[in-house]
Design an enzyme around this catalytic site. Structure first.
Site, PDB file in Angstrom:
ATOM      1  N   GLN A 198      -7.073  -4.875   8.256  1.00  0.00           N
ATOM      2  CA  GLN A 198      -6.407  -3.794   8.953  1.00  0.00           C
ATOM      3  C   GLN A 198      -5.188  -4.385   9.655  1.00  0.00           C
ATOM      4  O   GLN A 198      -5.061  -5.602   9.813  1.00  0.00           O
ATOM      5  CB  GLN A 198      -7.366  -3.151   9.946  1.00  0.00           C
ATOM      6  CG  GLN A 198      -6.840  -1.953  10.700  1.00  0.00           C
ATOM      7  CD  GLN A 198      -6.315  -0.862   9.788  1.00  0.00           C
ATOM      8  OE1 GLN A 198      -5.135  -0.885   9.450  1.00  0.00           O
ATOM      9  NE2 GLN A 198      -7.157   0.081   9.396  1.00  0.00           N
ATOM     10  N   ARG A 242     -15.908   2.740   3.923  1.00  0.00           N
ATOM     11  CA  ARG A 242     -16.707   3.839   4.465  1.00  0.00           C
ATOM     12  C   ARG A 242     -15.844   5.080   4.559  1.00  0.00           C
ATOM     13  O   ARG A 242     -16.242   6.165   4.172  1.00  0.00           O
ATOM     14  CB  ARG A 242     -17.266   3.494   5.846  1.00  0.00           C
ATOM     15  CG  ARG A 242     -18.233   4.567   6.370  1.00  0.00           C
ATOM     16  CD  ARG A 242     -18.415   4.522   7.864  1.00  0.00           C
ATOM     17  NE  ARG A 242     -17.205   4.925   8.578  1.00  0.00           N
ATOM     18  CZ  ARG A 242     -17.129   5.027   9.900  1.00  0.00           C
ATOM     19  NH1 ARG A 242     -18.175   4.734  10.636  1.00  0.00           N
ATOM     20  NH2 ARG A 242     -16.000   5.400  10.474  1.00  0.00           N
ATOM     21  N   GLY A 243     -14.641   4.934   5.122  1.00  0.00           N
ATOM     22  CA  GLY A 243     -13.732   6.054   5.284  1.00  0.00           C
ATOM     23  C   GLY A 243     -13.793   6.623   6.686  1.00  0.00           C
ATOM     24  O   GLY A 243     -14.726   6.361   7.461  1.00  0.00           O
ATOM     25  N   GLU A 247       0.842  -1.194   0.000  1.00  0.00           N
ATOM     26  CA  GLU A 247       0.000   0.000   0.000  1.00  0.00           C
ATOM     27  C   GLU A 247       0.874   1.239   0.000  1.00  0.00           C
ATOM     28  O   GLU A 247       1.864   1.304   0.732  1.00  0.00           O
ATOM     29  CB  GLU A 247      -0.915   0.032   1.229  1.00  0.00           C
ATOM     30  CG  GLU A 247      -1.797   1.292   1.269  1.00  0.00           C
ATOM     31  CD  GLU A 247      -2.616   1.408   2.540  1.00  0.00           C
ATOM     32  OE1 GLU A 247      -3.645   0.716   2.623  1.00  0.00           O
ATOM     33  OE2 GLU A 247      -2.212   2.177   3.445  1.00  0.00           O
ATOM     34  N   THR A 271      -4.086   4.707  -1.443  1.00  0.00           N
ATOM     35  CA  THR A 271      -5.113   5.247  -0.560  1.00  0.00           C
ATOM     36  C   THR A 271      -5.713   6.531  -1.139  1.00  0.00           C
ATOM     37  O   THR A 271      -5.196   7.118  -2.090  1.00  0.00           O
ATOM     38  CB  THR A 271      -4.559   5.540   0.843  1.00  0.00           C
ATOM     39  OG1 THR A 271      -3.695   6.685   0.786  1.00  0.00           O
ATOM     40  CG2 THR A 271      -3.786   4.357   1.393  1.00  0.00           C
ATOM     41  N   TYR A 297     -11.392  -6.252   9.846  1.00  0.00           N
ATOM     42  CA  TYR A 297     -10.700  -5.926  11.100  1.00  0.00           C
ATOM     43  C   TYR A 297     -10.584  -7.176  11.962  1.00  0.00           C
ATOM     44  O   TYR A 297     -11.579  -7.596  12.578  1.00  0.00           O
ATOM     45  CB  TYR A 297     -11.459  -4.838  11.853  1.00  0.00           C
ATOM     46  CG  TYR A 297     -11.468  -3.498  11.152  1.00  0.00           C
ATOM     47  CD1 TYR A 297     -10.669  -2.455  11.607  1.00  0.00           C
ATOM     48  CD2 TYR A 297     -12.268  -3.280  10.033  1.00  0.00           C
ATOM     49  CE1 TYR A 297     -10.668  -1.222  10.967  1.00  0.00           C
ATOM     50  CE2 TYR A 297     -12.266  -2.060   9.379  1.00  0.00           C
ATOM     51  CZ  TYR A 297     -11.467  -1.032   9.852  1.00  0.00           C
ATOM     52  OH  TYR A 297     -11.464   0.172   9.205  1.00  0.00           O
TER      53      TYR A 297
END
Length: 288
Positions: free
Chosen positions: A174, A107-108, A16, A47, A143
């Protein structure tokens, strides 16, 4: 290339990166990509702004260049909390024009200075919307210790099932620092009928301040072994970084041994971190 197809030859290894801040030259991200390309990641995700900040306008262009200049598949992050249906349709059209077919739908982060829009309340909402408005390969976040806003892990996994049912073809986790949490999470997914690939997200500890901030944002816990390392080297940044990298390598090797579908390294735009890790694990994976 649709990134979900990569898991047919797992384990998948990916990185990432994030668009540079407004006060950082855009060339910095392209220099980072130049340094990452020879590590031959299966894909690179980009991102769309961090910590609730205004999203960077260059995500789609960075993804395009990853694909066109380095021949590496890319995934564009697309958080929905501050988007309308109209703005998402515009972004999907931009993705198509740039040849981007992979999206990480989120979602953010909430930003108290930026009131959310009302078109998309949850990640499952935008996943469903994307699935109905284009032929994209959609990834979703998960998560291992539960979303920090969820009352418990079981409730969070129920919402994760909604994401998969809406069209998510694979999951990227995550960060976490106890592999047992990931294995427990993976078992619970199977019990709930979630059978898509799950890539383990690894963020190496390279500074005490940055990790404490990330942990506070995502709700991950710091196990005793790692906490002791951070305390031991709290006044020695170089030693902390070295110990943190070794801890990440230990995590990755254990994950590979236990059949992880993939490893997603949060590089923090530091190619040296990714390079060191890949060099240390190269004997365990079929990679140049």
């Amino acid at each position: 290339m649709r990134t979900s197809a990569l898991f047919e030859n797992k384990p998948v290894f990916s990185f990432e990166v994030f668009p540079p801040r407004p006060n950082v030259p855009i060339e910095s991200i392209y220099n980072t990509l130049d340094d990452l390309k020879d590590l031959t990641p299966d894909f690179i995700s980009v991102t769309y702004g961090a910590g609730g900040s205004q999203p960077g306008a260059s995500t789609a262009e960075i993804c395009r260049r990853i694909q066109s200049e380095h021949n590496i598949p890319s995934i564009a992050h697309l958080p929905c909390i501050n988007e309308t249906k109209e703005s998402v349709l515009q972004k999907l059209d931009d993705f198509r024009q740039k040849g981007i077919e992979n999206i990480l739908a989120l979602r953010g982060d909430k930003n108290p200075e930026l009131p959310p829009q009302n078109d998309f309340k949850y990640a499952s909402d935008i996943i469903d919307f994307i699935a109905q408005n284009g032929d994209f390969d959609i990834a979703a976040a998960c998560y291992p210790e539960g979303h920090p806003e969820s009352p418990d892990l079981e409730t969070d996994i129920a919402h994760l099932k909604e994401k998969v049912d809406a069209g998510a073809s694979h999951l990227i986790s995550q960060l976490f620092y106890n592999d047992r949490d990931f294995y427990n999470f993976r078992e619970k997914l199977v019990q709930k009928g979630i059978n898509v690939p799950v890539e383990a997200g690894i963020m190496p500890v390279t500074s005490k301040k940055s990790i404490e901030r990330m942990v506070s944002l995502c709700g991950a816990s710091i196990p005793k072994r790692l906490a002791k390392l951070m305390a031991r080297y709290s006044s020695d940044p170089a030693s902390l970084k070295a110990a943190g990298l070794e801890y990440a390598i230990m995590q990755i090797l254990d994950l590979l041994e236990n059949g992880a579908d993939g490893i997603h390294i949060y590089t923090m735009n530091n190619p040296d971190v990714a390079r060191y890790i890949m060099e240390q694990i190269k004997d365990e994976i079929d990679r140049p």
